[in-house]
Design an enzyme around this catalytic site. Structure first.
Site, PDB file in Angstrom:
ATOM      1  N   GLY A  54       0.781  -1.244   0.000  1.00 11.03           N
ATOM      2  CA  GLY A  54       0.000   0.000   0.000  1.00 11.03           C
ATOM      3  C   GLY A  54       0.805   1.282   0.000  1.00 11.03           C
ATOM      4  N   ASP A 111       0.999   3.644   4.487  1.00 11.08           N
ATOM      5  CA  ASP A 111      -0.079   4.332   3.786  1.00 11.08           C
ATOM      6  C   ASP A 111      -1.157   4.839   4.740  1.00 11.08           C
ATOM      7  OD1 ASP A 111      -0.821   1.735   4.415  1.00 11.08           O
ATOM      8  OD2 ASP A 111      -1.556   1.207   2.423  1.00 11.08           O
ATOM      9  N   ASP A 114      -4.733   2.262  11.108  1.00  7.63           N
ATOM     10  CA  ASP A 114      -6.099   1.951  11.504  1.00  7.63           C
ATOM     11  C   ASP A 114      -6.069   1.582  12.997  1.00  7.63           C
ATOM     12  OD1 ASP A 114      -8.855   1.266  10.386  1.00  7.63           O
ATOM     13  OD2 ASP A 114      -8.307  -0.667  11.199  1.00  7.63           O
ATOM     14  N   LYS A 142      -6.485   6.999  10.615  1.00  7.30           N
ATOM     15  CA  LYS A 142      -7.857   6.896  11.128  1.00  7.30           C
ATOM     16  C   LYS A 142      -7.758   6.829  12.646  1.00  7.30           C
ATOM     17  CE  LYS A 142      -9.831   4.010   7.427  1.00  7.30           C
ATOM     18  NZ  LYS A 142     -10.383   2.655   7.183  1.00  7.30           N
ATOM     19  N   ASP A 170      -5.712  -0.395  -1.508  1.00 14.00           N
ATOM     20  CA  ASP A 170      -6.533  -1.287  -2.323  1.00 14.00           C
ATOM     21  C   ASP A 170      -7.772  -1.797  -1.592  1.00 14.00           C
ATOM     22  OD1 ASP A 170      -5.108  -3.022  -0.478  1.00 14.00           O
ATOM     23  OD2 ASP A 170      -5.784  -4.685  -1.722  1.00 14.00           O
TER      24      ASP A 170
HETATM   25  P1  IMP Z   1      -3.540  -1.476  11.383  1.00 16.48           P
HETATM   26  O1  IMP Z   1      -2.555  -2.492  11.840  1.00 16.48           O
HETATM   27  O2  IMP Z   1      -4.930  -1.816  11.839  1.00 16.48           O
HETATM   28  O3  IMP Z   1      -3.158  -0.068  11.738  1.00 16.48           O
HETATM   29  O4  IMP Z   1      -3.630  -1.681   9.838  1.00 16.48           O
HETATM   30  C1  IMP Z   1      -3.197  -0.824   8.888  1.00 16.48           C
HETATM   31  C2  IMP Z   1      -3.351  -1.532   7.545  1.00 16.48           C
HETATM   32  O5  IMP Z   1      -4.715  -1.877   7.295  1.00 16.48           O
HETATM   33  C3  IMP Z   1      -2.950  -0.629   6.424  1.00 16.48           C
HETATM   34  O6  IMP Z   1      -1.581  -0.754   6.114  1.00 16.48           O
HETATM   35  C4  IMP Z   1      -3.831  -1.112   5.294  1.00 16.48           C
HETATM   36  O7  IMP Z   1      -3.214  -2.178   4.621  1.00 16.48           O
HETATM   37  C5  IMP Z   1      -5.075  -1.612   5.959  1.00 16.48           C
HETATM   38  N1  IMP Z   1      -6.163  -0.619   5.939  1.00 16.48           N
HETATM   39  C6  IMP Z   1      -6.735  -0.003   6.993  1.00 16.48           C
HETATM   40  N2  IMP Z   1      -7.696   0.843   6.628  1.00 16.48           N
HETATM   41  C7  IMP Z   1      -7.750   0.773   5.277  1.00 16.48           C
HETATM   42  C8  IMP Z   1      -8.571   1.436   4.282  1.00 16.48           C
HETATM   43  O8  IMP Z   1      -9.453   2.278   4.564  1.00 16.48           O
HETATM   44  N3  IMP Z   1      -8.323   1.100   2.987  1.00 16.48           N
HETATM   45  C9  IMP Z   1      -7.372   0.199   2.617  1.00 16.48           C
HETATM   46  N4  IMP Z   1      -6.578  -0.434   3.516  1.00 16.48           N
HETATM   47  C10 IMP Z   1      -6.768  -0.158   4.827  1.00 16.48           C
HETATM   48 MG    MG Z   2      -0.486  -1.065   4.467  1.00 18.83          MG
END
Ligand code: IMP
Ligand code: MG
Length: 192
Positions: A54, A111, A114, A142, A170
């Site tokens: 990403g 990228d 979350d 986010k 994606d």
């Molecule tokens: P985390 O470990 O929950 O912070 O995950 C982050 C990862 O989740 C990012 O690197 C993305 O690959 C994926 N992700 C989270 N939100 C989105 C979104 O809105 N669109 C696409 N990918 C997302």
């Molecule tokens: Mg990612």
């Protein structure tokens, strides 16, 4: 032109460009002599670490705009954080193949953040491997979705809790090449 599967454009090409330039300027300042991430008497060895896939577009644009000498590297991880809130584990699919990272100032390029699990895991992992410093930079954040206490060093834009694609991001490997970040129509990922 907006893709038909996109509900609305959240961050336009122009806005992304401004954001990337401003992050690059901040990085140049922070890692230069007198900057907050530059220790007196030591020149940083800055390595931009792209989290595949990403972050590929963001990384490519960002590295061009950083004036300081940088090396680049790549890692690939898979996060199960969204499927199960309780387990939320991170798997390394492609590791860093450098033997000794003790002289490196790693700046992880992501990228989107979350839950925060991917980056907090990666930071811990690279510190354990002995990196001189590990910092983080994300284009999108986010913040409302955070499950672990994690704050990146650089944030492009804070965005609402909506599923976004484009500029590297994606849905099922699609939409990565869109030049903007857009909210995906909900019917695209709820149908079937
Ligand atoms: P985390 O470990 O929950 O912070 O995950 C982050 C990862 O989740 C990012 O690197 C993305 O690959 C994926 N992700 C989270 N939100 C989105 C979104 O809105 N669109 C696409 N990918 C997302
Ligand atoms: Mg990612």
């Amino acid at each position: 032109m907006k893709h038909p599967d996109i509900e609305r454009i959240l961050v336009s090409e122009t806005e992304i460009d401004e954001t990337v330039r401003s992050i690059a300027m901040q990085i140049d300042k922070d890692y230069s002599t007198g900057g907050r991430f530059c220790e007196p008497g030591r020149e940083p060895k800055l390595v931009l670490l792209c989290v595949l896939k990403g972050s590929v577009v963001f990384m490519g644009e960002l590295m061009k705009r950083i004036g300081l000498p940088v090396e680049i590297d790549f890692m690939k991880v898979s996060s199960y954080g969204n499927l199960s809130v309780t387990t939320g584990s991170v798997n390394i699919i492609l590791d860093l193949h450098r033997k000794d990272i003790s002289e490196l100032d790693i700046l992880i390029i992501e990228d989107i953040i979350d839950s925060g699990r991917t980056l907090s895991y990666l930071v811990e992992y690279l510190k354990l491997k002995g990196a001189h410093s590990v910092r983080t930079c994300t284009l999108l954040d986010k913040i409302d979705r955070r499950e672990v206490d994690f704050r990146p060093d650089y944030i492009g834009r804070v965005i609402p809790d909506e599923f976004v694609v484009g500029y590297g991001l994606d849905y099922a490997e699609k939409y990565r090449a869109l030049p903007y970040v857009g909210v995906l129509k909900t019917e695209i990922y709820t149908k079937k």
